[in-house]
Design a protein around this motif. Sequence first.
Motif, PDB file in Angstrom:
ATOM      1  N   GLU A  23      11.624   3.447  -5.518  1.00 27.92           N
ATOM      2  CA  GLU A  23      12.141   3.208  -6.869  1.00 27.92           C
ATOM      3  C   GLU A  23      13.496   3.867  -7.074  1.00 27.92           C
ATOM      4  O   GLU A  23      14.409   3.262  -7.643  1.00 27.92           O
ATOM      5  CB  GLU A  23      11.134   3.695  -7.911  1.00 27.92           C
ATOM      6  CG  GLU A  23       9.914   2.810  -8.002  1.00 27.92           C
ATOM      7  CD  GLU A  23       8.819   3.364  -8.906  1.00 27.92           C
ATOM      8  OE1 GLU A  23       8.984   4.476  -9.468  1.00 27.92           O
ATOM      9  OE2 GLU A  23       7.785   2.683  -9.039  1.00 27.92           O
ATOM     10  N   THR A  71      12.822  -1.629  -5.455  1.00 28.35           N
ATOM     11  CA  THR A  71      11.929  -2.493  -6.226  1.00 28.35           C
ATOM     12  C   THR A  71      12.643  -3.775  -6.645  1.00 28.35           C
ATOM     13  O   THR A  71      11.994  -4.777  -6.922  1.00 28.35           O
ATOM     14  CB  THR A  71      11.400  -1.760  -7.474  1.00 28.35           C
ATOM     15  OG1 THR A  71      12.510  -1.228  -8.211  1.00 28.35           O
ATOM     16  CG2 THR A  71      10.471  -0.619  -7.081  1.00 28.35           C
ATOM     17  N   ARG A 116       6.438   5.328  -3.036  1.00 33.98           N
ATOM     18  CA  ARG A 116       6.870   4.419  -4.101  1.00 33.98           C
ATOM     19  C   ARG A 116       8.003   5.044  -4.913  1.00 33.98           C
ATOM     20  O   ARG A 116       8.954   4.370  -5.297  1.00 33.98           O
ATOM     21  CB  ARG A 116       5.689   4.065  -5.012  1.00 33.98           C
ATOM     22  CG  ARG A 116       6.063   3.039  -6.077  1.00 33.98           C
ATOM     23  CD  ARG A 116       4.868   2.626  -6.885  1.00 33.98           C
ATOM     24  NE  ARG A 116       3.982   1.724  -6.172  1.00 33.98           N
ATOM     25  CZ  ARG A 116       4.156   0.403  -6.105  1.00 33.98           C
ATOM     26  NH1 ARG A 116       5.200  -0.144  -6.688  1.00 33.98           N
ATOM     27  NH2 ARG A 116       3.301  -0.340  -5.475  1.00 33.98           N
ATOM     28  N   GLN A 117       7.932   6.354  -5.141  1.00 32.12           N
ATOM     29  CA  GLN A 117       8.972   7.055  -5.888  1.00 32.12           C
ATOM     30  C   GLN A 117      10.322   6.955  -5.168  1.00 32.12           C
ATOM     31  O   GLN A 117      11.348   6.687  -5.794  1.00 32.12           O
ATOM     32  CB  GLN A 117       8.576   8.523  -6.034  1.00 32.12           C
ATOM     33  CG  GLN A 117       8.873   9.104  -7.354  1.00 32.12           C
ATOM     34  CD  GLN A 117       8.280  10.518  -7.470  1.00 32.12           C
ATOM     35  OE1 GLN A 117       7.782  11.113  -6.519  1.00 32.12           O
ATOM     36  NE2 GLN A 117       8.354  11.052  -8.667  1.00 32.12           N
ATOM     37  N   ASN A 176       0.806  -1.227   0.000  1.00 27.65           N
ATOM     38  CA  ASN A 176       0.000   0.000   0.000  1.00 27.65           C
ATOM     39  C   ASN A 176       0.837   1.275   0.000  1.00 27.65           C
ATOM     40  O   ASN A 176       0.532   2.226   0.713  1.00 27.65           O
ATOM     41  CB  ASN A 176      -0.973   0.009   1.182  1.00 27.65           C
ATOM     42  CG  ASN A 176      -1.945  -1.139   1.134  1.00 27.65           C
ATOM     43  OD1 ASN A 176      -2.380  -1.542   0.070  1.00 27.65           O
ATOM     44  ND2 ASN A 176      -2.281  -1.692   2.290  1.00 27.65           N
ATOM     45  N   CYS A 177       1.875   1.296  -0.820  1.00 33.08           N
ATOM     46  CA  CYS A 177       2.741   2.470  -0.905  1.00 33.08           C
ATOM     47  C   CYS A 177       2.094   3.552  -1.755  1.00 33.08           C
ATOM     48  O   CYS A 177       1.694   3.302  -2.890  1.00 33.08           O
ATOM     49  CB  CYS A 177       4.085   2.099  -1.512  1.00 33.08           C
ATOM     50  SG  CYS A 177       4.995   0.867  -0.571  1.00 33.08           S
ATOM     51  N   LYS A 178       1.994   4.751  -1.218  1.00 29.81           N
ATOM     52  CA  LYS A 178       1.480   5.897  -1.974  1.00 29.81           C
ATOM     53  C   LYS A 178       2.540   6.323  -2.995  1.00 29.81           C
ATOM     54  O   LYS A 178       3.690   5.906  -2.939  1.00 29.81           O
ATOM     55  CB  LYS A 178       1.182   7.046  -1.022  1.00 29.81           C
ATOM     56  CG  LYS A 178       0.164   6.676   0.034  1.00 29.81           C
ATOM     57  CD  LYS A 178      -0.882   7.742   0.133  1.00 29.81           C
ATOM     58  CE  LYS A 178      -1.834   7.430   1.246  1.00 29.81           C
ATOM     59  NZ  LYS A 178      -3.088   6.919   0.817  1.00 29.81           N
ATOM     60  N   ASP A 179       2.147   7.180  -3.919  1.00 31.11           N
ATOM     61  CA  ASP A 179       3.036   7.573  -5.013  1.00 31.11           C
ATOM     62  C   ASP A 179       4.367   8.147  -4.535  1.00 31.11           C
ATOM     63  O   ASP A 179       5.421   7.782  -5.055  1.00 31.11           O
ATOM     64  CB  ASP A 179       2.339   8.597  -5.924  1.00 31.11           C
ATOM     65  CG  ASP A 179       1.227   7.964  -6.748  1.00 31.11           C
ATOM     66  OD1 ASP A 179       1.214   6.730  -6.892  1.00 31.11           O
ATOM     67  OD2 ASP A 179       0.379   8.717  -7.248  1.00 31.11           O
ATOM     68  N   THR A 180       4.344   9.038  -3.550  1.00 28.66           N
ATOM     69  CA  THR A 180       5.593   9.658  -3.097  1.00 28.66           C
ATOM     70  C   THR A 180       6.515   8.631  -2.445  1.00 28.66           C
ATOM     71  O   THR A 180       7.722   8.656  -2.661  1.00 28.66           O
ATOM     72  CB  THR A 180       5.320  10.812  -2.106  1.00 28.66           C
ATOM     73  OG1 THR A 180       4.481  10.337  -1.061  1.00 28.66           O
ATOM     74  CG2 THR A 180       4.668  11.985  -2.791  1.00 28.66           C
TER      75      THR A 180
END
Length: 101
Positions: free
Chosen positions: A90, A95, A86-87, A80-84
């Motif tokens: 990455e 990842t 996850r960025q 459940n990682c939000k975009d920020t």
Amino acid sequence: MKPIVKVEGKTGIILLIGQFDFNVHKDFRAASQELLENPEVSSIDVNFEQVPYLDSSALGMLLLLKERAGAAGKDLALVNCKDTVRQVLEIACFTKLFTIR
């Protein structure tokens, strides 16, 4: 922020709420240890649903947890990682190191 620990079946969950940074390292380690020592738990999910931000010390805590989970024979996933968040994961090439769902 104090991580919330839950066990659902054979999955241990560390629910993080708020910023994941150096200020929570002791509580995160205690939460992790609780699940690592539980013989009923075969996998650990770190739930980022309510985390808007993480810093480099959080990345270090995750790497240590991965190492300790591997030594304990437990699977580990970041969920459940939000975009920020996850960025950041990455950019740090997490990842390639972690299962991220």
